[in-house]
Design a protein around this motif. Structure first.
Motif, PDB file in Angstrom:
ATOM      1  N   ARG A  54      -0.307  11.864  10.723  1.00 55.14           N
ATOM      2  CA  ARG A  54      -1.039  10.350  11.132  1.00 55.14           C
ATOM      3  C   ARG A  54      -0.003   9.743  11.752  1.00 55.14           C
ATOM      4  N   MET A  65      -1.944   6.572  13.436  1.00 52.13           N
ATOM      5  CA  MET A  65      -1.808   5.182  12.976  1.00 52.13           C
ATOM      6  C   MET A  65      -0.971   4.393  14.172  1.00 52.13           C
ATOM      7  N   ASP A  69       0.590  -0.700  11.075  1.00 53.30           N
ATOM      8  CA  ASP A  69      -0.626  -0.325  10.306  1.00 53.30           C
ATOM      9  C   ASP A  69      -0.099  -0.189   8.936  1.00 53.30           C
ATOM     10  N   VAL A  72      -1.897   5.025   5.426  1.00 52.62           N
ATOM     11  CA  VAL A  72      -2.946   5.572   4.922  1.00 52.62           C
ATOM     12  C   VAL A  72      -2.811   6.242   3.482  1.00 52.62           C
ATOM     13  N   TYR A  96      -9.942   4.433  -0.190  1.00 50.66           N
ATOM     14  CA  TYR A  96      -8.937   4.979   0.695  1.00 50.66           C
ATOM     15  C   TYR A  96      -8.265   3.538   1.199  1.00 50.66           C
ATOM     16  N   GLY A  98      -5.043   2.916   1.028  1.00 55.97           N
ATOM     17  CA  GLY A  98      -3.709   3.085   1.582  1.00 55.97           C
ATOM     18  C   GLY A  98      -2.516   2.529   0.563  1.00 55.97           C
TER      19      GLY A  98
END
Length: 335
Positions: A54, A65, A69, A72, A96, A98
């Motif tokens: 990601r 991502m 960001d 995650v 979720y 992160g």
């Protein structure tokens, strides 16, 4: 609520191996709760190999991502403020959110976890996404039959360790591949695999032949690269490969080129990649069976737990290098 929310952001895209400089730790205000929302204080964060993919910009099975960001990741937390009729303060939830201390949610995607004698962290591992991944891949794609040989790479990890134990429950011969004698001893002596091959010891081909003298019927693939290439010529006719991950390839500039690709035709092999999130209809059945095995003492697991969100980047890099033992978690706070 007073205080600050600490977060780990994606600061830059890795080139080769992930570096701590690819992350940035920031503090921000704790989110304000509006009607219909809940505020969750995260207790544990799950670190998983898929996160490495990601971080890249290229095409993958999930959206990349963006820079800045929040990283995650799955979390277990406690509701500390609620304006939702579906959740109350004190509820333990799987979410979720992160890499951060607090998360705000409308409740979609949150799963209440019953308070019991089961460790909360287990719901991010053996009773969570990794365990369900093992169950779905082995049963739905591998379709194990008693007497068959199942090989699983990264056998001491969160997914691989469950695969081998489930294979034994099905009456199969379970053969692990892991890095180092300590991990291989654990796979055999504690998890009950029939054999485990140490890929770091050299002679992978010969040792795998000894561990699986009747060939390989199912290869649960977590690593790819040279390990997959070694497995391919030893596959039996109509073997199945649930393709779960390619951890050996996540940090290389030049992907490994398979030399034994012809095995797919010679042995009429079925290979299927899968993402466990696309099989939510199977989660209840998987979770029920995993919980039964866990509570009976027949499903064992191990965890590596880093302390504090600030240590998540280091723990993540170590996991990608195989330094963890079992499921890698970060403890963020006490209940």
């Amino acid at each position: 609520m007073n205080g600050k929310n600490k977060q780990v952001l994606l600061a830059s895209r890795p080139e080769g191996w992930v570096q701590e400089s690819n992350f940035k730790i920031v503090e921000s205000d704790i989110p304000q709760v509006s009607d219909g929302e809940v505020l969750v204080k995260n207790l544990y964060l799950s670190l998983d190999p898929y996160m490495r993919g990601r971080m890249n910009e290229g095409k993958s099975y999930a959206e990349a991502m963006r820079i800045s960001d929040v990283m995650v990741g799955g979390t277990i937390g406690v509701v500390v403020e609620s304006k939702s009729p579906d959740f109350k303060v004190g509820d333990i939830v799987l979410g979720y959110f992160g890499w951060q201390l607090y998360g705000l949610s409308h409740g979609r995607g949150l799963l209440k976890i019953p308070t019991s004698d089961v460790s909360l962290s287990a719901y991010l591992g053996v009773l969570g996404m990794p365990g369900t991944t093992a169950w779905v891949g082995l049963n739905m794609i591998g379709e194990p039959k008693a007497g068959e040989t199942v090989v699983v790479s990264a056998a001491s990890g969160a997914v691989g360790s469950v695969v081998g134990q489930l294979a034994k429950e099905k009456g199969c011969r379970a053969v692990g591949i892991a890095g180092g004698k300590v991990k291989c001893d654990y796979v055999v002596d504690e998890l009950g695999f029939d054999a485990c091959v140490d890929y770091k010891a050299g002679n992978l081909k010969e040792n795998l032949l000894k561990a699986a003298p009747n060939g390989i019927d199912i290869d649960f693939e977590n690593v790819g690269g040279e390990i997959l290439d070694t497995v391919l010529p030893q596959l039996n006719p109509h073997a199945r490969i649930p393709l779960c991950g390619f951890v050996s390839q996540y940090n290389v500039d030049q992907p490994y080129a398979l030399r034994h690709f012809d095995a797919f035709l010679i042995s009429r092999v079925k290979l299927q990649g899968f993402i466990v999130g696309e099989h939510m209809d199977l989660w209840p059945q998987a979770n029920k069976e995993l919980a039964q095995l866990y509570k009976s003492g027949r499903l064992k697991y191990r965890e590596s737990i880093a302390e504090g969100l600030e240590n998540a980047p280091k723990a993540f890099i170590g996991m990608l290098k195989g330094e963890n033992f079992g499921k890698q978690l970060v403890k963020l706070a006490d209940l």
